[in-house]
Design a protein around this motif. Structure first.
Motif, PDB file in Angstrom:
ATOM      1  N   VAL A  10      -9.172 -10.817 -43.231  1.00  0.00           N
ATOM      2  CA  VAL A  10      -8.570  -9.749 -44.027  1.00  0.00           C
ATOM      3  C   VAL A  10      -8.696 -10.073 -45.509  1.00  0.00           C
ATOM      4  O   VAL A  10      -8.435 -11.198 -45.938  1.00  0.00           O
ATOM      5  N   THR A  39      -3.560   2.427 -45.785  1.00  0.00           N
ATOM      6  CA  THR A  39      -2.178   2.587 -45.329  1.00  0.00           C
ATOM      7  C   THR A  39      -1.628   3.973 -45.635  1.00  0.00           C
ATOM      8  O   THR A  39      -0.838   4.505 -44.856  1.00  0.00           O
ATOM      9  N   MET A 117       3.521  -2.004 -39.113  1.00  0.00           N
ATOM     10  CA  MET A 117       3.064  -3.350 -39.450  1.00  0.00           C
ATOM     11  C   MET A 117       2.265  -3.920 -38.270  1.00  0.00           C
ATOM     12  O   MET A 117       1.224  -4.538 -38.458  1.00  0.00           O
ATOM     13  N   GLU A 118       2.724  -3.655 -37.072  1.00  0.00           N
ATOM     14  CA  GLU A 118       2.002  -4.116 -35.882  1.00  0.00           C
ATOM     15  C   GLU A 118       0.662  -3.389 -35.739  1.00  0.00           C
ATOM     16  O   GLU A 118      -0.342  -3.991 -35.375  1.00  0.00           O
ATOM     17  N   GLN A 120      -1.119  -2.155 -38.197  1.00  0.00           N
ATOM     18  CA  GLN A 120      -1.982  -2.684 -39.250  1.00  0.00           C
ATOM     19  C   GLN A 120      -2.498  -4.069 -38.887  1.00  0.00           C
ATOM     20  O   GLN A 120      -3.679  -4.363 -39.079  1.00  0.00           O
ATOM     21  N   ARG A 121      -1.634  -4.911 -38.361  1.00  0.00           N
ATOM     22  CA  ARG A 121      -2.070  -6.258 -37.973  1.00  0.00           C
ATOM     23  C   ARG A 121      -3.087  -6.198 -36.843  1.00  0.00           C
ATOM     24  O   ARG A 121      -3.952  -7.065 -36.745  1.00  0.00           O
ATOM     25  N   GLY A 124      -6.407  -6.080 -38.285  1.00  0.00           N
ATOM     26  CA  GLY A 124      -6.789  -7.368 -38.841  1.00  0.00           C
ATOM     27  C   GLY A 124      -7.314  -8.356 -37.818  1.00  0.00           C
ATOM     28  O   GLY A 124      -7.904  -9.376 -38.185  1.00  0.00           O
ATOM     29  N   ALA A 125      -7.153  -8.059 -36.546  1.00  0.00           N
ATOM     30  CA  ALA A 125      -7.615  -8.961 -35.496  1.00  0.00           C
ATOM     31  C   ALA A 125      -9.083  -8.743 -35.134  1.00  0.00           C
ATOM     32  O   ALA A 125      -9.627  -9.453 -34.304  1.00  0.00           O
ATOM     33  N   VAL A 140       2.358  -7.857 -44.874  1.00  0.00           N
ATOM     34  CA  VAL A 140       1.573  -7.488 -43.692  1.00  0.00           C
ATOM     35  C   VAL A 140       0.581  -8.578 -43.318  1.00  0.00           C
ATOM     36  O   VAL A 140       0.488  -8.975 -42.152  1.00  0.00           O
ATOM     37  N   PHE A 141      -0.168  -9.070 -44.307  1.00  0.00           N
ATOM     38  CA  PHE A 141      -1.178 -10.101 -44.054  1.00  0.00           C
ATOM     39  C   PHE A 141      -0.955 -11.301 -44.981  1.00  0.00           C
ATOM     40  O   PHE A 141      -1.768 -11.568 -45.868  1.00  0.00           O
ATOM     41  N   ASP A 143      -1.456 -14.306 -44.533  1.00  0.00           N
ATOM     42  CA  ASP A 143      -2.507 -15.310 -44.377  1.00  0.00           C
ATOM     43  C   ASP A 143      -3.895 -14.744 -44.639  1.00  0.00           C
ATOM     44  O   ASP A 143      -4.894 -15.283 -44.151  1.00  0.00           O
ATOM     45  N   ALA A 144      -3.978 -13.677 -45.413  1.00  0.00           N
ATOM     46  CA  ALA A 144      -5.267 -13.051 -45.713  1.00  0.00           C
ATOM     47  C   ALA A 144      -6.224 -14.072 -46.335  1.00  0.00           C
ATOM     48  O   ALA A 144      -5.802 -14.969 -47.070  1.00  0.00           O
TER      49      ALA A 144
END
Length: 156
Positions: A10, A39, A117-118, A120-121, A124-125, A140-141, A143-144
């Protein structure tokens, strides 16, 4: 969700309204072969679905259930990307003044923000995602791979 490429992770693009987040995120996604996580379009889509299904924009719990159940995709297209929910392209339908008002209203509900948020995550997977919006890099991220914070005056 994201295009097939070797890049994964991300890139979070944060900043105030009018700073150019959307433009930068779209160009980055196109250039790197990823998908732009818009978003604003997500909240507009929830408002549209709620309107179509008779869910009140002030019913946070019902909006959260609606968001958790929807199948949302962003699809690359010439000149940008399309928003597809439950197999239907809603790109134009979510860009009306009514859906702008709806997005503003539905985004006030903590239950919906938590459910999204879930969602959106989940984007990111898969592959490379350029996520734009407020709190992308902090909430939200966190650890981007890369976190950008843009500021710009309206003149720029």
């Amino acid at each position: 969700m994201a295009s097939e490429n070797s890049l994964r992770g991300v890139i979070a693009v944060d900043g105030p309204a009018g700073a150019g987040k959307s433009t930068v995120a779209l160009r980055l996604a196109e250039r790197l072969g990823g998908v732009r996580l818009d978003t604003g379009a997500i909240y507009r889509t929830v408002a549209l679905l709620a309107s179509e299904r008779g869910v009140d924009w002030d019913d946070g719990a019902s909006l959260a259930r609606l968001a958790a159940e929807m199948e949302l995709r962003f699809v690359a297209a010439e000149g940008g990307q399309r928003v597809v929910v439950d197999g239907r392209d809603v790109s134009e339908a979510i860009r009306t003044p009514e859906m702008s008002r709806g997005a503003s209203t539905v985004s006030q509900h903590g239950e919906l923000r938590e459910a999204l948020m879930e969602v959106q995550r989940g984007f990111g997977a898969h592959g490379l995602v350029v996520a734009e919006g407020r709190d992308m890099g902090t909430t939200v991220f966190p650890d981007a791979l890369v976190k950008l914070f843009l500021t710009a005056s309206p003149e720029i």
